[in-house]
Design a protein around this motif. Sequence first.
Motif, short mmCIF file in Angstrom:
data_model
loop_
_atom_site.label_atom_id
_atom_site.label_comp_id
_atom_site.label_asym_id
_atom_site.label_seq_id
_atom_site.Cartn_x
_atom_site.Cartn_y
_atom_site.Cartn_z
N ASP A 119 0.88 -1.17 0.00
CA ASP A 119 0.00 0.00 0.00
C ASP A 119 0.92 1.22 0.00
OD1 ASP A 119 -2.20 1.68 0.13
OD2 ASP A 119 -3.20 0.48 1.66
N VAL A 120 0.39 2.35 -0.45
CA VAL A 120 1.23 3.54 -0.59
C VAL A 120 0.49 4.81 -0.19
CG1 VAL A 120 2.66 2.60 -2.46
CG2 VAL A 120 0.52 3.77 -3.02
N HIS A 145 -8.88 9.04 -2.56
CA HIS A 145 -8.51 7.84 -1.82
C HIS A 145 -8.28 8.25 -0.38
CE1 HIS A 145 -6.83 6.01 -5.83
NE2 HIS A 145 -8.15 6.10 -5.81
N LYS A 147 -6.97 7.49 3.54
CA LYS A 147 -5.89 6.73 4.17
C LYS A 147 -6.10 6.68 5.68
CE LYS A 147 -3.67 7.18 0.09
NZ LYS A 147 -3.15 6.14 -0.79
N ALA A 160 -3.67 1.95 5.63
CA ALA A 160 -4.47 1.28 4.60
C ALA A 160 -5.25 2.33 3.81
CB ALA A 160 -5.45 0.29 5.24
N THR A 161 -5.30 2.11 2.50
CA THR A 161 -6.03 2.99 1.59
C THR A 161 -7.44 2.45 1.37
OG1 THR A 161 -4.00 3.58 0.43
CG2 THR A 161 -6.07 3.93 -0.76
N PHE A 162 -8.42 3.34 1.36
CA PHE A 162 -9.80 3.00 1.01
C PHE A 162 -10.22 3.87 -0.17
CE2 PHE A 162 -11.09 0.13 4.39
CZ PHE A 162 -10.04 0.30 5.28
N MET A 163 -10.77 3.25 -1.21
CA MET A 163 -11.11 3.98 -2.45
C MET A 163 -12.49 4.64 -2.38
SD MET A 163 -9.54 1.50 -5.41
CE MET A 163 -9.99 2.73 -6.66
N THR A 164 -12.90 5.00 -1.21
CA THR A 164 -14.26 5.50 -0.96
C THR A 164 -14.65 6.67 -1.86
OG1 THR A 164 -13.80 4.85 1.30
CG2 THR A 164 -15.82 6.13 0.92
N GLU A 166 -13.32 7.81 -4.71
CA GLU A 166 -13.36 7.48 -6.14
C GLU A 166 -14.55 6.59 -6.46
OE1 GLU A 166 -9.77 5.90 -7.89
OE2 GLU A 166 -10.59 6.17 -9.90
N LEU A 167 -14.85 5.63 -5.58
CA LEU A 167 -15.99 4.75 -5.85
C LEU A 167 -17.29 5.55 -5.87
CD1 LEU A 167 -15.57 1.73 -6.36
CD2 LEU A 167 -16.87 1.31 -4.28
N LEU A 237 -21.13 4.22 1.63
CA LEU A 237 -19.71 3.97 1.41
C LEU A 237 -18.88 4.34 2.64
CD1 LEU A 237 -19.47 5.15 -2.31
CD2 LEU A 237 -19.27 2.80 -1.46
#
Lengths: 302, 302
Positions: A119-120, A145, A147, A160-164, A166-167, A237
């Motif tokens: 993860d980044v 994104h 974090k 940890a990244t969550f794409m909330t 963007e989704l 989300l």
Amino acid sequence: MPANFIALDWGTTSFRAYLVAADGSISDSRASPDGILSVANAGFEPVLERQIGSWDKGLPVLASGMITSRQGWHEVPYAIAPAGLPELAAGLTSFRTVSGRAVAFVPGVSFRDAAGVPDVIRGEETQVVGAASGGSGLFVTRGTHCKWIEVVDGRITRFATFMTGELFAVLKDHSILGRLMTAEAASGNTGFALGVGAGLESGAGAGLLHTLFSVRTLGLFGDISADQLSPYLSGLLLGAEIAAARQNFQPGPSGITVIGAPTLAEPFIAALSRAGIASRFGPADAAVRGLAAIAKHAGVLA
Amino acid sequence: MPANFIALDWGTTSFRAYLVAADGSISDSRASPDGILSVANAGFEPVLERQIGSWDKGLPVLASGMITSRQGWHEVPYAIAPAGLPELAAGLTSFRTVSGRAVAFVPGVSFRDAAGVPDVIRGEETQVVGAASGGSGLFVTRGTHCKWIEVVDGRITRFATFMTGELFAVLKDHSILGRLMTAEAASGNTGFALGVGAGLESGAGAGLLHTLFSVRTLGLFGDISADQLSPYLSGLLLGAEIAAARQNFQPGPSGITVIGAPTLAEPFIAALSRAGIASRFGPADAAVRGLAAIAKHAGVLA
């Protein structure tokens, strides 16, 4: 007080520059939508000089954000978590611009979880180090994104990244879920509250891939009015993100520090509250604080 | 054997018509991409006659699928689960076309879960009733939206929609996850297998909103090659669907019957196998079988 350095917070969709004094106070600033996505190849320096050309060229410039990525100006390799001021300072990549400015880029941070999946973060490490000020806590940044970042004694230990974000955008604009939504602004927050509740349940329940379909069916059956469907999806989300993240990240007694634009941070804090998790806004100048601390640690100041 | 009725399976993106004899055998058929999305307003009958104009106008026509929805030809209200042949036959909506054909539309089915959230199927009820032939089992249909449908003694008792197919398309075409993917066909199935594993873990683990980001990071770090990223995303979503659905639906000793085009059914069956769940292909003519059973029950045959 005379300026000490120039701080750049240059991301995917925005450019921000600050003239910073030795005591951390900001004497001047610039902001524009010149994010790296909108800047043509090799056009970074012209954009920079158009914004801060009048600022002293003898001052060191410290930058963080996606400007340090492969799509940015100079790619900086990731520091590896755990990482704090020493690792970020050691990872600085320095160069001189055509106009003669001394620029240093802060590295992002990478982390591999127990399963070895990477993860980044890039930019958020500077905000979080700035907001933590050497302390410990759980920090969450809001944006396309999101974090969740654990900090222990000023060092980023895992995240940890969550794409909330963007989704939400992709589903609203490109999926069937956006079809019944109205463009008009929502009145009240019944849709948002229902969505957070459904999202918090979705992890233990039928899962996000199923629960998302309720955005359509609740609209079809008139259980939620058209103007509440977008807030419902947003809440759903956010709830799903919180339900999943809380299994791996413990807020501790001081709760979560939330970093990001108020329009994104406020709904997230409302959702955390519904989940029974305490939280507070992080400092608006977290990036500048982080850049100042890294600059000081690295000894790049005049 | 003379034809008994005409079966129409008319969905969002495809049109299928069958000339069916009393013993269920198909003596002629038509297929075209004239799904309801591509047919202009009030243009349904011209499309129908262009396809089956040469077929006996005295034969009853029975239709199921999105043609019975608000966006279709005539909207048919949902039957409410539990629903089997009696409820579907009782819910038939009949009309006569300009050219004189007697047409009956099969209703979709709606269901509200324990929390009162509605879910819907339209077309799948006919396939599943046809495939079940009065028996019991767990059926899963594959498509843009995937349906897990429980059938007891030929009656649909409950079901859940998963947006797996649409999410795959939307994320691949419109999110950052598609950026690193290559257009070339994948060789081997390492990406797919890794994805299914990650998806099966995502429910109990960090959640889909987080796990999705691994499509990007595994590509960025070269852990998965570019041609394997699309299969990885596909596997990830299938795994997440299975992990969530299995908490609410028990396959029973006979396993899951999978209905849908082979290109969609095969990867799903492979993913089920990795999850330790037995499955088998359902009949390719499930819709025709269901329409024949409903027609017979309703007594609309000559």
